[in-house]
Design a protein around this motif. Structure first.
Motif, PDB file in Angstrom:
ATOM      1  N   ALA A   1      12.626  -6.897  -5.833  1.00 47.86           N
ATOM      2  CA  ALA A   1      11.540  -7.770  -5.369  1.00 47.86           C
ATOM      3  C   ALA A   1      10.483  -6.882  -4.707  1.00 47.86           C
ATOM      4  CB  ALA A   1      12.072  -8.823  -4.398  1.00 47.86           C
ATOM      5  N   LEU A   2       9.444  -6.548  -5.459  1.00 52.90           N
ATOM      6  CA  LEU A   2       8.438  -5.603  -4.981  1.00 52.90           C
ATOM      7  C   LEU A   2       7.430  -6.316  -4.073  1.00 52.90           C
ATOM      8  CD1 LEU A   2       7.899  -3.620  -8.301  1.00 52.90           C
ATOM      9  CD2 LEU A   2       9.464  -3.134  -6.406  1.00 52.90           C
ATOM     10  N   PRO A   3       6.893  -5.615  -3.082  1.00 54.78           N
ATOM     11  CA  PRO A   3       6.033  -6.281  -2.103  1.00 54.78           C
ATOM     12  C   PRO A   3       4.752  -6.856  -2.688  1.00 54.78           C
ATOM     13  CG  PRO A   3       5.973  -3.903  -1.805  1.00 54.78           C
ATOM     14  CD  PRO A   3       7.070  -4.178  -2.771  1.00 54.78           C
ATOM     15  N   TYR A   4       4.322  -6.365  -3.851  1.00 55.36           N
ATOM     16  CA  TYR A   4       3.103  -6.927  -4.442  1.00 55.36           C
ATOM     17  C   TYR A   4       3.391  -8.122  -5.347  1.00 55.36           C
ATOM     18  CZ  TYR A   4       4.291  -3.684  -8.305  1.00 55.36           C
ATOM     19  OH  TYR A   4       4.921  -2.983  -9.306  1.00 55.36           O
ATOM     20  N   TYR A   5       4.665  -8.499  -5.452  1.00 58.95           N
ATOM     21  CA  TYR A   5       4.991  -9.733  -6.152  1.00 58.95           C
ATOM     22  C   TYR A   5       4.756 -10.907  -5.204  1.00 58.95           C
ATOM     23  CZ  TYR A   5       7.523  -7.108  -9.800  1.00 58.95           C
ATOM     24  OH  TYR A   5       7.874  -6.270 -10.823  1.00 58.95           O
ATOM     25  N   PRO A   6       4.020 -11.927  -5.637  1.00 60.97           N
ATOM     26  CA  PRO A   6       3.842 -13.112  -4.782  1.00 60.97           C
ATOM     27  C   PRO A   6       5.034 -14.051  -4.912  1.00 60.97           C
ATOM     28  CG  PRO A   6       2.610 -13.390  -6.803  1.00 60.97           C
ATOM     29  CD  PRO A   6       3.212 -12.014  -6.878  1.00 60.97           C
ATOM     30  N   ILE A   7       5.138 -14.978  -3.997  1.00 62.73           N
ATOM     31  CA  ILE A   7       6.173 -16.000  -4.098  1.00 62.73           C
ATOM     32  C   ILE A   7       5.740 -17.093  -5.061  1.00 62.73           C
ATOM     33  CG2 ILE A   7       7.518 -17.705  -2.815  1.00 62.73           C
ATOM     34  CD1 ILE A   7       7.055 -16.017  -0.308  1.00 62.73           C
ATOM     35  N   TYR A   8       4.453 -17.478  -4.967  1.00 62.69           N
ATOM     36  CA  TYR A   8       3.920 -18.555  -5.793  1.00 62.69           C
ATOM     37  C   TYR A   8       2.728 -18.051  -6.593  1.00 62.69           C
ATOM     38  CZ  TYR A   8       6.612 -21.433  -2.517  1.00 62.69           C
ATOM     39  OH  TYR A   8       7.608 -21.973  -1.748  1.00 62.69           O
TER      40      TYR A   8
ATOM     41  N   ASP B   1      11.931   0.828 -10.698  1.00 65.52           N
ATOM     42  CA  ASP B   1      11.326  -0.493 -10.516  1.00 65.52           C
ATOM     43  C   ASP B   1      11.825  -1.167  -9.244  1.00 65.52           C
ATOM     44  OD1 ASP B   1      13.894  -0.830 -11.413  1.00 65.52           O
ATOM     45  OD2 ASP B   1      13.435  -2.438 -12.826  1.00 65.52           O
ATOM     46  N   TRP B   2      12.440  -0.375  -8.338  1.00 63.72           N
ATOM     47  CA  TRP B   2      12.866  -0.876  -7.039  1.00 63.72           C
ATOM     48  C   TRP B   2      11.850  -0.492  -5.967  1.00 63.72           C
ATOM     49  CZ3 TRP B   2      18.719  -0.439  -5.566  1.00 63.72           C
ATOM     50  CH2 TRP B   2      19.514  -1.044  -6.554  1.00 63.72           C
ATOM     51  N   ASN B   3      11.890  -1.252  -4.864  1.00 58.82           N
ATOM     52  CA  ASN B   3      11.164  -0.821  -3.674  1.00 58.82           C
ATOM     53  C   ASN B   3      11.921   0.346  -3.045  1.00 58.82           C
ATOM     54  OD1 ASN B   3       9.299  -0.679  -1.628  1.00 58.82           O
ATOM     55  ND2 ASN B   3       9.739  -2.696  -0.769  1.00 58.82           N
TER      56      ASN B   3
ATOM     57  N   ALA C   1       0.825  -1.208   0.000  1.00 63.66           N
ATOM     58  CA  ALA C   1       0.000   0.000   0.000  1.00 63.66           C
ATOM     59  C   ALA C   1       0.862   1.261   0.000  1.00 63.66           C
ATOM     60  CB  ALA C   1      -0.937  -0.010   1.211  1.00 63.66           C
ATOM     61  N   GLU C   2       1.933   1.255   0.779  1.00 62.74           N
ATOM     62  CA  GLU C   2       2.803   2.428   0.853  1.00 62.74           C
ATOM     63  C   GLU C   2       3.517   2.659  -0.476  1.00 62.74           C
ATOM     64  OE1 GLU C   2       3.918   2.052   5.613  1.00 62.74           O
ATOM     65  OE2 GLU C   2       5.138   1.046   4.088  1.00 62.74           O
ATOM     66  N   LEU C   3       3.982   1.582  -1.100  1.00 63.50           N
ATOM     67  CA  LEU C   3       4.690   1.733  -2.363  1.00 63.50           C
ATOM     68  C   LEU C   3       3.756   2.261  -3.451  1.00 63.50           C
ATOM     69  CD1 LEU C   3       7.222   1.383  -4.083  1.00 63.50           C
ATOM     70  CD2 LEU C   3       6.548  -0.998  -4.485  1.00 63.50           C
ATOM     71  N   ILE C   4       2.559   1.717  -3.530  1.00 64.96           N
ATOM     72  CA  ILE C   4       1.612   2.193  -4.544  1.00 64.96           C
ATOM     73  C   ILE C   4       1.253   3.652  -4.287  1.00 64.96           C
ATOM     74  CG2 ILE C   4      -0.742   1.914  -5.404  1.00 64.96           C
ATOM     75  CD1 ILE C   4      -0.421  -1.092  -5.011  1.00 64.96           C
ATOM     76  N   GLN C   5       1.103   4.022  -3.022  1.00 63.51           N
ATOM     77  CA  GLN C   5       0.787   5.414  -2.688  1.00 63.51           C
ATOM     78  C   GLN C   5       1.893   6.352  -3.173  1.00 63.51           C
ATOM     79  OE1 GLN C   5       0.207   6.111   1.494  1.00 63.51           O
ATOM     80  NE2 GLN C   5       0.369   8.334   1.285  1.00 63.51           N
TER      81      GLN C   5
END
Length: 1017
Positions: free
Chosen positions: A417-424, A887-889, A277-281
């Motif tokens: 590795a962005l927080p909205y990327y899932p592992i699986y 494209d980084w966090n 949420a913070e990154l998208i904001q």
């Protein structure tokens, strides 16, 4: 956890103080005076205790004391540093005067020097000593990291929290640009292989050859810092020499020792990153700051050209995932170690045998270093005048490696590795539409196996008294297999791929030496002479195979299992030398010493085949003079000085040769094309350091306080540089001797026994200042030698590796754009690489350490603080994490940014998805905005221990038993937002020398808590 340790330490302190105050027993009083047996001088600070009790006191400045004794049968124990301990039965006396005799054995303490030992009082050079106990007590990735804070002028930066990682050690600054700036390591007389880049640079922290050495086997480490000590090693001594001496048999009865350590580890410092949420904001804010409307696009999901509906839908999808990649790549590490040794000595044979196993799981998931080692040290007197000495070790190190920094792993967790990327994915397969460090870690098998043996055999023949002739043979063998296995799922092909990068080094040393001591009436002459030959062969083989089912190391005959050989190289380095040392002592107070060495080496060009490296040094033991005898407070006072030449050789044999490239992809007339790549330089030689050292050593109050003050001036000429050629020449680089570098500095260290007796307190402190300056670069420009991918330069008038940055002046409150200073110092909003200037301080103003040790009864408490004052850290990864949205966090510090007109106290400019005016791209965003104060104070080690009483140890059939609890890197005080102790993943030796203050997605240091048990039988 910090609070728990603080409470425990406070409780232990209160217990000790209460016990000391309550220890006075009821009984009559005994008093007296303690004096020296040689001059009747009173001895202040002599420890006096009632044997078998906790009752004790110390003498005052006049040597007087008073103590309570419980009965006539009481025994008083008088002990003093440098004097023999006496035990006196009280009887019916009320006054007991004591004369203490000097302890000849203590006064004759010896230190290890090159090719021998010397009495400490006769040493004319600058040598620091660190006992093996201090090294073994710290669970560092490798033994050299435990030297941090222990010796003045020795800057140690531990590699990182990666298991088995190496350290960067600088002794009295750096005088290298392209050559190695690391010290020479000598183990039991064998110069060993220590090159961190021996296997190249293939990601993560460079492999550390020193990690295979067992710290528990080390008796002491001597560090040779000036020409008066290091000139005996000639062309390899300019960066200092670290002499490692391993343990030998001591106990006449035979002692079996077992110790084990178990502990947990985590990162010493953790940086905070944005959630989904913070990154998208913040991305939305940057999108709107750039004049756009509607939802922002998200890397990996949409682009700026995607429709508004698609972008909105992607945001809703992204908000369903909030992966904490730091947690997914880290863990609570577990470390364990077991050591078993046997020691025995008699007149004919001395034996030390040890075995060790350790497994250090770092706090990075999948990363560990496992070491299995054994050692046999023997000293056999086969005849009255013939002795054989063997020192031999064998070890196996297995490093289960993971990507880090720029290559992935935790580096990805802190960047792409962005927080909205899932592992699986929903079907259970790994997510692969963006960075996924978990996927790489789970699928990639990366293991480095090191086999190593370091052995030394010495035959000593004594034909006449005081003449020793020695034949010495040393062998250092290192075999390293760096294996990677990439399954088809990871490499995106139809087949599995495997690679082996194999390096093995055979290092032979043969030496013939003789020493003779001539004792005259009032003087002593000690002579050493010898010749030495060293042959070091580095072999390189690279293999690959496609379609293999398992990693290469799973196959017994790996090289015959269908491997394709892609590389076969060999590098042979040879040294042939003559050396000598003469030490002349007059009246045990005036010492003169001369050293000379001649080196011939295959690394030198044909026009400069031999180098001569002499030194002269002297010492005056002032305290032995007659006019000092009435000054009882001064136990020892010595002045010393040295001047000499020492060198640094090229790192490989063929650097003076020209090289060619064979181009087969674009043949000419059906034949391969061969063209020159590197210019030859037959005049290539060593770089020479002219070293001046002055020192004052002192001991006060019976050596209750000892210390040293030193000044040095090191001028290095003919500096080795892998210089760049103008593109018009058609050549890339070539090696040359160019320029001058000067290091000057001051060092101070002292040790004090603040309290002695049942309650003891000792303090050790050291601090050092180094000034590094490039005096000349010949015809080179600053751009001719750069520090890897970072904006560091070599500029006359500045230290090696000066930061070359655009100066950040602040944020415009009106529009949030950054304000810069141009090269002339005028403000501008236009970023330009032409605005770059030399800024900041690469090297700290001061480095040092302070340790305190308290003891009471069987308890002891010790702690070591290390510190750096001044200097700067350049955060190379912040340019993509703070301000310019990529494209980084991003890191949590971005909260201190410009958010609207009138915002006057913002640290960071407005967010933007574009480039700031004039900025070519974010990779060029090198400015002082990311330059930080490097000062820090770190609680490097805290240890609490208890030695069980002999009666308690006897119940488990042990002669001694000890339990200890220690913590490493427990507290860190710094203004820098990350870990201030950085030694990142360097690209090569030049990058290592020129970017010592640059961090880039660097893995933080390890914090660990360890429980140890030590038993002797």
């Amino acid at each position: 956890m910090n609070k728990i340790f603080t409470r425990h330490a406070l409780l232990l302190w209160l217990f000790v103080m209460f016990g000391a105050l309550s220890a006075w027993a009821q009984g009559r009083s005994v008093s007296g005076t303690v004096t020296s047996s040689t001059g009747d001088e009173p001895l202040p600070g002599v420890a006096i205790r009632v044997q078998g009790t906790t009752t004790g006191t110390v003498t005052d400045l006049d040597g007087r004391y008073q103590i309570q004794v419980p009965s006539d049968a009481a025994v008083l124990v008088f002990s003093y540093v440098g004097f023999n301990t006496q035990e006196i039965t009280v009887g019916n006396r009320t006054t007991i005067n004591i004369k203490l005799a000097e302890d000849v054995e203590t006064l004759g303490e010896v230190v290890v020097v090159g090719y021998g030992v010397q009495e400490k009082r006769e040493v004319t050079g600058s040598i620091a000593r660190v006992d093996g106990d201090r090294i073994a007590e710290m669970p560092t990735p490798s033994f050299e990291a435990a030297l941090q804070g222990r010796a003045a002028g020795v800057q140690v930066i531990q590699g990182s929290g990666l298991a088995g990682s190496g350290s960067v050690i600088k002794i009295r600054g750096t005088s290298a640009i392209s050559a190695s700036g690391d010290p020479l390591y000598v183990v039991d007389g064998v110069p060993i292989t220590q090159d961190n880049f021996l296997g190249g640079n293939r990601g993560a922290m460079n492999q550390n050859p020193l990690a295979t050495i067992n710290p528990e086997d080390i008796e002491s480490v001597e560090i040779l810092k000036d020409a008066g000590a290091a000139a005996i090693y000639g062309s390899r001594g300019a960066n200092g020499v670290i002499l490692v001496t391993t343990k030998r048999g001591k106990s006449k009865k035979g002692t079996l020792n077992f110790s084990t350590d178990h502990g947990f580890s985590g990162p010493a410092v953790k940086q905070e990153f944005l959630n989904t949420a913070e990154l998208i904001q913040l991305r939305q804010e940057a999108w709107e700051n750039d004049g756009n409307t509607g939802p922002v696009w998200l890397p990996g999901f949409t682009t700026a050209e995607s429709s508004s509906e698609a972008r909105a839908q992607a945001i809703q999808q992204a908000l369903q995932t909030n992966t904490d990649w730091w947690d997914e790549t880290t863990r609570t590490g577990y470390l364990q170690e077991y050591n078993l040794s046997y020691s025995k000595a008699n007149e004919r044979l001395s034996t030390f045998i040890s075995g060790s196993y350790s497994d250090n799981e770092s706090f990075l998931k999948g990363n560990s270093y496992e070491r299995l080692s054994g050692r046999v040290n023997l000293d056999a007197n086969l005849a009255k005048n013939f002795k054989v000495t063997l020192s031999s070790s064998v070890s196996r190190g297995i490093n289960n490696r993971v990507d880090a920094a720029w290559s992935g792993g935790l580096g990805q967790a802190m960047s792409t590795a962005l927080p909205y990327y899932p592992i699986y994915n929903q079907d259970g397969t790994f997510f692969n539409d963006g960075s996924n460090p978990v996927r790489t870690r789970e699928l990639l098998d990366w293991r480095v196996r090191d086999l190593r043996t370091i052995s030394n055999l010495t035959l000593t023949y004594t034909p006449i008294k005081n003449l020793n002739i020695r034949a010495v043979g040393g062998y250092d063998y290192l075999d390293s297999n760096d294996d990677t296995f990439s399954p088809a799922e990871l490499n995106g092909s139809a087949n599995n791929n495997a690679n082996r990068y194999k390096v093995w080094t055979e290092n032979y040393t043969l030496s013939l030496q003789a020493d003779y001591q001539l004792q005259l009436e009032n003087s002593k002459l000690t002579l050493l002479g010898g010749t030495e030959y060293q042959d070091k062969t580095n072999n390189f083989r690279d293999f690959s195979v496609v379609g293999i089912e398992n990693p290469i190391y799973d196959y017994e005959d790996a090289e015959d299992a269908g491997l394709n050989q892609n590389r076969q190289d060999i590098d042979i380095i040879r040294f042939f030398s003559y050396f000598g040392r003469a030490t002349y002592s007059i009246k045990d107070r005036y010492i003169l010493q001369g050293i000379a060495r001649v080196d011939a080496s295959s690394t030198f060009g044909p026009d400069n085949q031999t180098g001569f490296f002499p030194s002269v040094s002297a010492a005056w033991i002032v305290s032995e003079e007659g006019f000092m005898q009435n000054i009882s407070q001064v136990s020892m006072l010595k002045l010393r000085g040295s001047y000499g030449l020492i060198g640094t050789p090229p790192g490989a044999t063929n650097l003076y040769r020209g090289t060619y490239i064979v181009e087969g992809n674009n043949p000419y007339a059906g034949s391969d094309v061969i063209y020159p790549e590197r210019l030859p330089n037959p005049g290539l030689k060593w770089q020479t350091t002219y070293n001046t050292d002055l020192g004052l050593e002192f001991g006060l109050f019976g050596n209750r306080i000892t210390g040293e003050l030193a000044y040095y001036n090191r001028l290095t000429q003919d500096v080795l540089v892998n210089r760049a050629n103008p593109p018009s020449t058609g050549f890339g680089t070539y090696w040359d001797n160019v320029g001058e570098i000067r290091n000057t500095g001051v060092e101070f260290e002292f040790s004090s026994k603040n309290l002695v007796g049942n309650f003891s307190w000792t303090t050790n402190f050291n601090i050092a200042h180094n000034n590094n300056e490039v005096l000349s670069l010949g015809d080179l420009t600053p751009d001719a030698a750069g520090g890897g991918t970072n904006d560091t330069r070599v500029v006359v008038g500045y230290p090696v590796g000066a930061n070359y940055l655009v100066r950040f002046s602040g944020v415009d409150p009106a529009d949030g754009l950054p304000i810069w200073l141009d090269a002339e110092g005028y403000q501008t909003k236009e970023f330009s690489l032409d605005h770059r200037v030399i800024v900041g301080d690469v090297l700290p103003d001061f480095t040092g350490g302070i340790s305190n040790t308290f003891g009471y009864g069987g308890f002891d408490l010790s702690f070591l603080f290390t510190f750096t004052k001044g200097g700067n850290i350049y955060d190379g990864s912040a340019k993509r994490q703070l301000g310019k949205v990529t494209d980084w966090n991003m890191r949590s510090e971005i909260a201190d940014r410009w958010t609207g007109p009138g915002d006057t106290d913002a640290k960071f400019p407005r967010l933007t998805l574009q480039n700031y005016p004039g900025l070519p791209d974010e990779w060029q965003y090198n400015s002082t905005l990311f330059l930080h104060d490097a000062s820090f104070l770190r609680l490097r080690n805290l240890s609490i221990g208890y030695n069980l009483p002999a009666s308690a140890a006897a119940k488990i059939r042990a002669s001694t038993a000890r339990v200890s609890l220690s913590a490493m890197n427990l507290l860190t005080f710094t203004k820098y937002p990350g870990d201030p102790e950085i030694a990142r993943d360097f690209e090569n030796l030049q990058d290592r020398n020129m970017s010592p203050n640059v961090t880039y997605l660097t893995t933080p240091q390890q914090r660990s808590i360890t429980l140890g048990v030590n038993l002797s039988f």
